[in-house]
Write a protein that holds these residues in place. Structure first.
Motif, PDB file in Angstrom:
ATOM      1  N   ALA A   5      -2.706  18.801  66.547  1.00  0.00           N
ATOM      2  CA  ALA A   5      -1.968  20.023  66.137  1.00  0.00           C
ATOM      3  C   ALA A   5      -3.272  20.858  66.141  1.00  0.00           C
ATOM      4  O   ALA A   5      -4.381  20.562  66.844  1.00  0.00           O
ATOM      5  N   TYR A   6      -3.040  21.644  66.825  1.00  0.00           N
ATOM      6  CA  TYR A   6      -4.004  23.162  67.322  1.00  0.00           C
ATOM      7  C   TYR A   6      -3.520  24.427  66.498  1.00  0.00           C
ATOM      8  O   TYR A   6      -2.038  25.134  66.344  1.00  0.00           O
ATOM      9  N   ASN A   7      -4.559  24.868  66.155  1.00  0.00           N
ATOM     10  CA  ASN A   7      -4.451  26.101  64.885  1.00  0.00           C
ATOM     11  C   ASN A   7      -3.161  25.869  64.075  1.00  0.00           C
ATOM     12  O   ASN A   7      -2.393  26.556  63.788  1.00  0.00           O
ATOM     13  N   GLU A   8      -3.153  24.875  63.136  1.00  0.00           N
ATOM     14  CA  GLU A   8      -2.022  24.831  62.161  1.00  0.00           C
ATOM     15  C   GLU A   8      -2.329  24.400  61.288  1.00  0.00           C
ATOM     16  O   GLU A   8      -1.880  24.079  60.329  1.00  0.00           O
ATOM     17  N   GLY A   9      -3.570  25.703  60.394  1.00  0.00           N
ATOM     18  CA  GLY A   9      -4.118  24.760  59.641  1.00  0.00           C
ATOM     19  C   GLY A   9      -3.366  25.920  58.402  1.00  0.00           C
ATOM     20  O   GLY A   9      -3.328  25.198  57.273  1.00  0.00           O
ATOM     21  N   ASN A  45      -6.983  16.786  66.081  1.00  0.00           N
ATOM     22  CA  ASN A  45      -6.670  18.339  66.051  1.00  0.00           C
ATOM     23  C   ASN A  45      -7.501  18.198  67.608  1.00  0.00           C
ATOM     24  O   ASN A  45      -8.182  18.058  68.192  1.00  0.00           O
ATOM     25  N   ASP A  46      -6.582  19.645  67.707  1.00  0.00           N
ATOM     26  CA  ASP A  46      -6.807  19.515  69.510  1.00  0.00           C
ATOM     27  C   ASP A  46      -7.832  20.810  69.689  1.00  0.00           C
ATOM     28  O   ASP A  46      -7.435  21.731  69.977  1.00  0.00           O
ATOM     29  N   GLY A  47      -9.148  20.909  68.995  1.00  0.00           N
ATOM     30  CA  GLY A  47     -10.183  22.004  69.418  1.00  0.00           C
ATOM     31  C   GLY A  47      -9.782  22.506  68.177  1.00  0.00           C
ATOM     32  O   GLY A  47      -9.197  24.575  69.196  1.00  0.00           O
ATOM     33  N   ASP A  97       5.732  16.976  65.995  1.00  0.00           N
ATOM     34  CA  ASP A  97       4.593  18.434  66.706  1.00  0.00           C
ATOM     35  C   ASP A  97       4.346  18.501  64.809  1.00  0.00           C
ATOM     36  O   ASP A  97       4.786  18.073  63.897  1.00  0.00           O
ATOM     37  N   ALA A  98       3.280  19.381  64.619  1.00  0.00           N
ATOM     38  CA  ALA A  98       2.412  19.566  63.408  1.00  0.00           C
ATOM     39  C   ALA A  98       3.654  20.448  62.440  1.00  0.00           C
ATOM     40  O   ALA A  98       2.362  20.917  61.398  1.00  0.00           O
ATOM     41  N   ASP A  99       3.824  21.287  63.480  1.00  0.00           N
ATOM     42  CA  ASP A  99       4.718  22.731  62.554  1.00  0.00           C
ATOM     43  C   ASP A  99       6.268  21.893  62.172  1.00  0.00           C
ATOM     44  O   ASP A  99       6.273  23.440  61.095  1.00  0.00           O
ATOM     45  N   GLY A 100       6.265  21.296  61.629  1.00  0.00           N
ATOM     46  CA  GLY A 100       7.874  20.900  61.345  1.00  0.00           C
ATOM     47  C   GLY A 100       8.895  21.354  61.999  1.00  0.00           C
ATOM     48  O   GLY A 100      10.190  21.071  61.116  1.00  0.00           O
ATOM     49  N   GLN A 101       8.872  20.878  63.092  1.00  0.00           N
ATOM     50  CA  GLN A 101       9.712  21.776  64.379  1.00  0.00           C
ATOM     51  C   GLN A 101      10.763  20.704  64.187  1.00  0.00           C
ATOM     52  O   GLN A 101      11.420  20.133  64.891  1.00  0.00           O
ATOM     53  N   HIS A 102       9.847  19.466  64.430  1.00  0.00           N
ATOM     54  CA  HIS A 102      10.760  18.109  64.478  1.00  0.00           C
ATOM     55  C   HIS A 102      10.363  17.306  62.795  1.00  0.00           C
ATOM     56  O   HIS A 102       9.094  16.731  62.584  1.00  0.00           O
ATOM     57  N   ASP A 201      12.671  26.590  61.914  1.00  0.00           N
ATOM     58  CA  ASP A 201      11.387  27.613  62.762  1.00  0.00           C
ATOM     59  C   ASP A 201      10.639  26.795  61.858  1.00  0.00           C
ATOM     60  O   ASP A 201      10.196  25.433  61.063  1.00  0.00           O
ATOM     61  N   ARG A 202       8.903  27.424  63.057  1.00  0.00           N
ATOM     62  CA  ARG A 202       8.332  27.107  62.484  1.00  0.00           C
ATOM     63  C   ARG A 202       7.729  27.435  60.853  1.00  0.00           C
ATOM     64  O   ARG A 202       7.948  27.602  60.984  1.00  0.00           O
ATOM     65  N   LEU A 203       6.641  26.108  60.522  1.00  0.00           N
ATOM     66  CA  LEU A 203       6.320  26.173  58.859  1.00  0.00           C
ATOM     67  C   LEU A 203       5.398  27.481  58.731  1.00  0.00           C
ATOM     68  O   LEU A 203       5.871  28.114  57.589  1.00  0.00           O
TER      69      LEU A 203
HETATM   70  N1  UDP Z   1      -0.314  22.284  70.525  1.00  0.00           N
HETATM   71  C1  UDP Z   1      -1.930  21.246  70.512  1.00  0.00           C
HETATM   72  N2  UDP Z   1      -2.428  21.425  71.849  1.00  0.00           N
HETATM   73  C2  UDP Z   1      -2.095  22.458  72.005  1.00  0.00           C
HETATM   74  C3  UDP Z   1      -1.301  23.819  71.758  1.00  0.00           C
HETATM   75  C4  UDP Z   1      -0.055  22.868  71.018  1.00  0.00           C
HETATM   76  O1  UDP Z   1      -1.892  19.744  69.694  1.00  0.00           O
HETATM   77  O2  UDP Z   1      -2.634  23.189  72.758  1.00  0.00           O
HETATM   78  C5  UDP Z   1       0.210  21.304  69.037  1.00  0.00           C
HETATM   79  C6  UDP Z   1       0.911  21.896  68.021  1.00  0.00           C
HETATM   80  O3  UDP Z   1      -0.077  22.048  67.200  1.00  0.00           O
HETATM   81  C7  UDP Z   1       1.818  21.489  67.639  1.00  0.00           C
HETATM   82  C8  UDP Z   1       2.545  21.004  68.568  1.00  0.00           C
HETATM   83  O4  UDP Z   1       1.383  20.731  69.661  1.00  0.00           O
HETATM   84  O5  UDP Z   1       2.084  20.284  66.514  1.00  0.00           O
HETATM   85  C9  UDP Z   1       3.807  21.617  69.642  1.00  0.00           C
HETATM   86  O6  UDP Z   1       3.241  23.020  69.826  1.00  0.00           O
HETATM   87  P1  UDP Z   1       4.321  24.548  69.524  1.00  0.00           P
HETATM   88  O7  UDP Z   1       5.102  24.458  68.127  1.00  0.00           O
HETATM   89  O8  UDP Z   1       2.951  25.736  70.230  1.00  0.00           O
HETATM   90  O9  UDP Z   1       5.174  24.432  70.701  1.00  0.00           O
HETATM   91  P2  UDP Z   1       6.819  24.070  70.738  1.00  0.00           P
HETATM   92  O10 UDP Z   1       6.876  24.490  69.562  1.00  0.00           O
HETATM   93  O11 UDP Z   1       7.178  25.855  71.072  1.00  0.00           O
HETATM   94  O12 UDP Z   1       7.004  23.283  71.709  1.00  0.00           O
END
Ligand code: UDP
Ligand code: MG
Length: 323
Positions: A5-9, A45-47, A97-102, A201-203
């Motif tokens: 997760a990166y900036n998924e707050g 948490n990726d920074g 992924d942490a954004d709900g897209q998976h 779509d992303r959450l």
């Molecule tokens: N992510 C990460 N580090 C990064 C960029 C993205 O851990 O530097 C994570 C992000 O939080 C998400 C996943 O990787 O859980 C996919 O990222 P994103 O949704 O931005 O990309 P896409 O959906 O286009 O693959």
């Protein structure tokens, strides 16, 4: 479960509470281990520069089977995923992924195939990446990748993957720095199966992969999965050299040896032009030669394991040898 997760707050809490947990509760019956929780969740948490870490920490407080790996800065998804896989202790590891897209609702299908004996289950997006450029770019990407690399990658295959422990152990032997998780898993082989899913779509928030980053990622995939791009200009040089030599030969023959019977009257600058083209071609061929050596050094420097053994199926063979 490994979730980078990166900036998924903004969305991580609802991802965990309303998507992941309900799916996992269903899974409990399928995996049925007495007493113990049959799964663990490793959030990486990726920074992040937003509230992701605090959110993850508060999520982790709700249950002992939730771990948080907090990277010291943003290392990118590929490395974050690897960090999560290293921290995971399960018999199977599911990356998402942490954004709900998976969609976690698909986890059941992954686990089902895994229990049937498949070792790598790959999520394949059934819908387009969105937007004309991204869609066409994705098509072009898989075309090029599959034509230059030795193993084939199914178009639209994603990082939404379940790996058997056998595969995880093999994966952890890679120590190349510039890595594309998907590519490495494909390189490993093993018994694979595919699950189609529609990516919603992303959450919340925006994808952090801009077009520029995606192009970079594509280039990285080509470069890490194949040394063929190194040779491209060598072949071009060969073509240029041959054409220039042929033209030069014809000119020498007709202008100087036969005394211009065709009346071409070729100017000196045209001849210089052809000579220069010939020399440029030679230089490119020389570069191609260097590329041959460089590719050997490159492959050696990547230091991949020579092969991977599927121990789950080899064991019997070893035993039968002793008998
Ligand atoms: N992510 C990460 N580090 C990064 C960029 C993205 O851990 O530097 C994570 C992000 O939080 C998400 C996943 O990787 O859980 C996919 O990222 P994103 O949704 O931005 O990309 P896409 O959906 O286009 O693959
Ligand atoms: Mg996404």
């Amino acid at each position: 479960m490994v979730v980078p997760a990166y900036n998924e707050g903004e969305g991580i809490r609802s991802f965990h509470d309303s998507l992941l947990m309900p799916a996992l509760r269903q899974l409990k019956d399928i995996l049925a281990v007495s007493g113990e929780n049959p799964y663990e969740i490793v959030y990486v948490n990726d920074g992040s520069t937003d509230t992701t870490l605090e959110k993850l920490q508060s999520i982790a407080e709700t249950a002992s089977y939730i771990k948080v790996v907090n990277l010291s800065r943003n290392f990118g998804k590929e490395v974050a995923t690897t960090a999560g896989i290293e921290a995971a202790s399960g018999q199977g590891v599911l990356i998402m992924d942490a954004d709900g897209q998976h969609p976690p609702a698909c986890i059941e299908r992954f686990v089902d195939l895994w229990q049937k004996g498949h070792q790598v289950i790959v999520g394949v997006r059934s819908n387009d990446a969105g937007g004309f450029i991204k869609t066409q770019g994705s098509k072009l990407f898989y075309r090029v990748l599959n034509s230059i690399s030795d193993q084939q990658t199914v178009p639209r295959s994603t990082d939404f993957r379940l790996l058997d422990r056998e595969v995880v152990d093999a994966f952890l032997r890679f120590d190349e720095r510039n890595r594309i998780t998907r590519g490495l898993i494909d390189w490993l082989g093993f018994q694979r199966e595919y699950v189609e899913f529609a990516a919603p779509d992303r959450l919340a928030g925006e994808a952090t992969y801009s077009l520029r980053k995606l192009v970079g990622l594509a280039l990285n995939s080509f470069i890490t999965m194949s040394t063929k791009p190194l040779f491209a200009f060598g072949y071009l040089g060969l073509l240029i050299t041959l054409l220039a030599a042929l033209t030069g030969g014809v000119i020498i023959l007709q202008q100087f040896l036969l005394g211009d019977p065709m009346g071409w009257d070729i100017s000196g600058s045209a001849m210089v032009g052809i000579l220069v083209t010939f020399l440029v071609g030679l230089l490119l061929v020389a570069q191609g030669m260097l590329a041959v050596y460089l590719s050997h050094i490159y492959v050696q420097a990547q230091g991949r394991p020579l092969y991977a053994v599927d121990r789950s199926s080899s064991r019997n063979l070893y035993e039968s040898k002793d008998v």
